[in-house]
Design an enzyme around this catalytic site. Sequence first.
Site, PDB file in Angstrom:
ATOM      1  N   SER A   6      36.649  52.231  37.532  1.00 49.53           N
ATOM      2  CA  SER A   6      35.223  51.910  37.471  1.00 49.53           C
ATOM      3  C   SER A   6      34.449  53.187  37.761  1.00 49.53           C
ATOM      4  O   SER A   6      34.976  54.111  38.398  1.00 49.53           O
ATOM      5  CB  SER A   6      34.866  50.870  38.544  1.00 49.53           C
ATOM      6  OG  SER A   6      33.466  50.698  38.621  1.00 49.53           O
ATOM      7  N   ARG A  11      45.036  33.726  36.979  1.00 46.64           N
ATOM      8  CA  ARG A  11      45.267  32.513  37.783  1.00 46.64           C
ATOM      9  C   ARG A  11      44.908  31.245  37.020  1.00 46.64           C
ATOM     10  O   ARG A  11      45.466  30.203  37.242  1.00 46.64           O
ATOM     11  CB  ARG A  11      44.443  32.586  39.081  1.00 46.64           C
ATOM     12  CG  ARG A  11      44.948  33.626  40.069  1.00 46.64           C
ATOM     13  CD  ARG A  11      43.937  33.882  41.158  1.00 46.64           C
ATOM     14  NE  ARG A  11      42.681  34.387  40.581  1.00 46.64           N
ATOM     15  CZ  ARG A  11      41.605  34.701  41.283  1.00 46.64           C
ATOM     16  NH1 ARG A  11      41.615  34.569  42.594  1.00 46.64           N
ATOM     17  NH2 ARG A  11      40.517  35.159  40.685  1.00 46.64           N
ATOM     18  N   ARG A  12      43.943  31.323  36.103  1.00 47.76           N
ATOM     19  CA  ARG A  12      43.451  30.102  35.430  1.00 47.76           C
ATOM     20  C   ARG A  12      44.318  29.807  34.202  1.00 47.76           C
ATOM     21  O   ARG A  12      44.043  30.291  33.099  1.00 47.76           O
ATOM     22  CB  ARG A  12      41.972  30.269  35.078  1.00 47.76           C
ATOM     23  CG  ARG A  12      41.082  30.197  36.322  1.00 47.76           C
ATOM     24  CD  ARG A  12      39.667  30.592  36.047  1.00 47.76           C
ATOM     25  NE  ARG A  12      39.507  32.013  35.823  1.00 47.76           N
ATOM     26  CZ  ARG A  12      38.338  32.622  35.601  1.00 47.76           C
ATOM     27  NH1 ARG A  12      37.230  31.908  35.561  1.00 47.76           N
ATOM     28  NH2 ARG A  12      38.278  33.923  35.415  1.00 47.76           N
ATOM     29  N   TYR A  32      34.196  47.964  47.659  1.00 52.94           N
ATOM     30  CA  TYR A  32      34.564  47.913  46.226  1.00 52.94           C
ATOM     31  C   TYR A  32      34.774  49.339  45.720  1.00 52.94           C
ATOM     32  O   TYR A  32      35.771  49.635  45.047  1.00 52.94           O
ATOM     33  CB  TYR A  32      33.489  47.186  45.410  1.00 52.94           C
ATOM     34  CG  TYR A  32      33.812  47.177  43.922  1.00 52.94           C
ATOM     35  CD1 TYR A  32      34.922  46.484  43.446  1.00 52.94           C
ATOM     36  CD2 TYR A  32      33.019  47.872  43.007  1.00 52.94           C
ATOM     37  CE1 TYR A  32      35.238  46.492  42.077  1.00 52.94           C
ATOM     38  CE2 TYR A  32      33.324  47.880  41.647  1.00 52.94           C
ATOM     39  CZ  TYR A  32      34.435  47.189  41.191  1.00 52.94           C
ATOM     40  OH  TYR A  32      34.745  47.200  39.850  1.00 52.94           O
ATOM     41  N   GLY A  37      36.364  38.276  30.333  1.00 50.29           N
ATOM     42  CA  GLY A  37      35.841  39.638  30.282  1.00 50.29           C
ATOM     43  C   GLY A  37      36.701  40.648  29.536  1.00 50.29           C
ATOM     44  O   GLY A  37      37.151  40.417  28.399  1.00 50.29           O
ATOM     45  N   GLY A  59      44.666  39.751  34.162  1.00 49.29           N
ATOM     46  CA  GLY A  59      43.266  39.316  34.162  1.00 49.29           C
ATOM     47  C   GLY A  59      42.765  39.057  32.756  1.00 49.29           C
ATOM     48  O   GLY A  59      41.668  39.489  32.376  1.00 49.29           O
ATOM     49  N   ASP A  64      48.754  34.933  41.088  1.00 48.50           N
ATOM     50  CA  ASP A  64      47.710  35.655  41.806  1.00 48.50           C
ATOM     51  C   ASP A  64      48.292  37.029  42.121  1.00 48.50           C
ATOM     52  O   ASP A  64      49.328  37.117  42.793  1.00 48.50           O
ATOM     53  CB  ASP A  64      47.370  34.887  43.093  1.00 48.50           C
ATOM     54  CG  ASP A  64      46.194  35.474  43.842  1.00 48.50           C
ATOM     55  OD1 ASP A  64      46.041  36.711  43.826  1.00 48.50           O
ATOM     56  OD2 ASP A  64      45.436  34.697  44.453  1.00 48.50           O
ATOM     57  N   PRO A 117      34.668  52.026  33.525  1.00 45.70           N
ATOM     58  CA  PRO A 117      33.413  51.558  32.926  1.00 45.70           C
ATOM     59  C   PRO A 117      32.241  51.576  33.904  1.00 45.70           C
ATOM     60  O   PRO A 117      32.420  51.410  35.112  1.00 45.70           O
ATOM     61  CB  PRO A 117      33.723  50.093  32.546  1.00 45.70           C
ATOM     62  CG  PRO A 117      35.198  49.901  32.762  1.00 45.70           C
ATOM     63  CD  PRO A 117      35.601  50.925  33.781  1.00 45.70           C
TER      64      PRO A 117
HETATM   65  N1  LIG Z   1      32.083  44.259  34.596  1.00 47.84           N
HETATM   66  C1  LIG Z   1      31.821  45.467  35.053  1.00 47.84           C
HETATM   67  O1  LIG Z   1      30.664  45.886  35.156  1.00 47.84           O
HETATM   68  C2  LIG Z   1      32.963  46.374  35.463  1.00 47.84           C
HETATM   69  C3  LIG Z   1      32.684  47.728  35.645  1.00 47.84           C
HETATM   70  C4  LIG Z   1      33.700  48.575  36.028  1.00 47.84           C
HETATM   71  C5  LIG Z   1      34.965  48.097  36.211  1.00 47.84           C
HETATM   72  N2  LIG Z   1      35.230  46.761  36.046  1.00 47.84           N
HETATM   73  C6  LIG Z   1      36.596  46.292  36.274  1.00 47.84           C
HETATM   74  O2  LIG Z   1      37.071  45.687  35.104  1.00 47.84           O
HETATM   75  C7  LIG Z   1      38.114  44.759  35.432  1.00 47.84           C
HETATM   76  C8  LIG Z   1      37.879  43.438  34.697  1.00 47.84           C
HETATM   77  O3  LIG Z   1      36.661  42.886  35.151  1.00 47.84           O
HETATM   78  P1  LIG Z   1      35.671  42.063  34.207  1.00 47.84           P
HETATM   79  O4  LIG Z   1      34.383  42.796  34.203  1.00 47.84           O
HETATM   80  O5  LIG Z   1      36.308  41.724  32.930  1.00 47.84           O
HETATM   81  O6  LIG Z   1      35.452  40.767  35.141  1.00 47.84           O
HETATM   82  P2  LIG Z   1      35.828  39.223  34.937  1.00 47.84           P
HETATM   83  O7  LIG Z   1      35.218  38.706  33.677  1.00 47.84           O
HETATM   84  O8  LIG Z   1      35.456  38.559  36.209  1.00 47.84           O
HETATM   85  O9  LIG Z   1      37.420  39.230  34.783  1.00 47.84           O
HETATM   86  C9  LIG Z   1      38.264  39.522  35.878  1.00 47.84           C
HETATM   87  C10 LIG Z   1      39.691  39.100  35.556  1.00 47.84           C
HETATM   88  O10 LIG Z   1      40.517  39.440  36.692  1.00 47.84           O
HETATM   89  C11 LIG Z   1      41.325  38.330  37.015  1.00 47.84           C
HETATM   90  N3  LIG Z   1      41.611  38.278  38.445  1.00 47.84           N
HETATM   91  C12 LIG Z   1      40.730  38.423  39.481  1.00 47.84           C
HETATM   92  N4  LIG Z   1      41.360  38.232  40.648  1.00 47.84           N
HETATM   93  C13 LIG Z   1      42.663  37.975  40.346  1.00 47.84           C
HETATM   94  C14 LIG Z   1      43.796  37.668  41.137  1.00 47.84           C
HETATM   95  N5  LIG Z   1      43.742  37.630  42.476  1.00 47.84           N
HETATM   96  N6  LIG Z   1      44.978  37.437  40.503  1.00 47.84           N
HETATM   97  C15 LIG Z   1      45.054  37.483  39.170  1.00 47.84           C
HETATM   98  N7  LIG Z   1      44.021  37.775  38.360  1.00 47.84           N
HETATM   99  C16 LIG Z   1      42.822  38.003  38.958  1.00 47.84           C
HETATM  100  C17 LIG Z   1      40.514  37.110  36.581  1.00 47.84           C
HETATM  101  O11 LIG Z   1      41.403  36.047  36.269  1.00 47.84           O
HETATM  102  P3  LIG Z   1      41.553  34.678  37.110  1.00 47.84           P
HETATM  103  O12 LIG Z   1      40.262  34.459  37.830  1.00 47.84           O
HETATM  104  O13 LIG Z   1      41.870  33.645  36.083  1.00 47.84           O
HETATM  105  O14 LIG Z   1      42.713  34.949  38.013  1.00 47.84           O
HETATM  106  C18 LIG Z   1      39.831  37.617  35.318  1.00 47.84           C
HETATM  107  O15 LIG Z   1      40.654  37.406  34.199  1.00 47.84           O
HETATM  108  C19 LIG Z   1      38.108  44.645  36.954  1.00 47.84           C
HETATM  109  O16 LIG Z   1      39.154  45.457  37.476  1.00 47.84           O
HETATM  110  C20 LIG Z   1      36.758  45.222  37.338  1.00 47.84           C
HETATM  111  O17 LIG Z   1      36.754  45.768  38.641  1.00 47.84           O
HETATM  112  C21 LIG Z   1      34.245  45.898  35.659  1.00 47.84           C
END
Ligand SMILES: NC(=O)c1ccc[n+]([C@@H]2O[C@H](COP(=O)([O-])OP(=O)(O)OC[C@H]3O[C@@H](n4cnc5c(N)ncnc54)[C@H](OP(=O)(O)O)[C@@H]3O)[C@@H](O)[C@H]2O)c1
Length: 252
Positions: A140, A34-35, A153, A13, A9, A60, A183
């Site tokens: 999380s 994926r992107r 979730y 983010g 990922g 994916d 986080p």
């Molecule tokens: N933001 C918050 O408030 C928060 C809080 C607690 C925990 N988290 C956790 O932190 C992690 C990162 O999230 P983020 O906040 O950085 O969000 P984000 O900006 O949406 O990034 C999510 C990343 O996960 C990848 N991803 C999602 N589905 C995927 C799939 N099926 N296959 C491969 N890659 C996939 C996306 O890449 P592609 O779309 O390019 O595949 C993207 O790079 C997640 O596990 C999230 O649950 C976030």
Amino acid sequence: MTKIALITGATSGIGEACAHLFARENYNLVLTGRRIDRLEKLAKKLNDKYNVEVAVSQFDVRNRGDVAENLENLPAKWKHVDVLVNNAGLSQGLDPIQKGDLDDWDTMIDTNIKGLLYVSKIVANWMIDNKKGHIVNIGSIAGKEVYANGNVYCATKHAVDALNKGMRIDLLPYGIKVTAIHPGAVETEFSEVRFKGDKERAKKVYDGFEPLVADDIAETIWFVVSRPKHVNINDMIVMPTAQANAGTIFRG
Ligand SMILES: NC(=O)c1ccc[n+]([C@@H]2O[C@H](COP(=O)([O-])OP(=O)(O)OC[C@H]3O[C@@H](n4cnc5c(N)ncnc54)[C@H](OP(=O)(O)O)[C@@H]3O)[C@@H](O)[C@H]2O)c1
């Protein structure tokens, strides 16, 4: 020898912020997502700026065949992974259980639990062969507490919390460290993904307080990874100062 971090990922983010930080610390990188356009752009940027080697791998995490094919087909040198950041994950929807969308549930369970497992099994075996490694699971606050309409979730992140503990026991004889970072609210593309592109609704999540930014979590991960060999941080909860727990945010 230059160390290697594999970050899932990495297109956005927290994962993208980790890619920058590990590159700055002179790690070579395997970046997944994926992107592919974003992965390639990021790889070039990091290579230009930090002179590190970057391999990109597009898959994916929900597709176990693709995960295995892409990871196992990496050239052998990339399999000496020192740090795996299991970061790919997402939330979809925010509905009470009786109104939940079954596709959203499948997506979250398949990505956050099964995807993390597919990647971990392969990389853990590399680490066992190499007799070293550190797995950092991104959980999380939703894996520690449950908030209204967060049901599935939260369940997936509770599963990550359990897997983190289980992995640590199973990998103990091999000297592999296992850590979870949990986080609170981080402003990334997370809410936009949760609300399926509704930018206005996503923005409101962070109204009236200062959320964490992705770099805050990347720096925490770096702290954990850079401890001496005999020290492991099992678990860390990192919150914005304005957030007391999963459901309580002070909006001034
Ligand atoms: N933001 C918050 O408030 C928060 C809080 C607690 C925990 N988290 C956790 O932190 C992690 C990162 O999230 P983020 O906040 O950085 O969000 P984000 O900006 O949406 O990034 C999510 C990343 O996960 C990848 N991803 C999602 N589905 C995927 C799939 N099926 N296959 C491969 N890659 C996939 C996306 O890449 P592609 O779309 O390019 O595949 C993207 O790079 C997640 O596990 C999230 O649950 C976030």
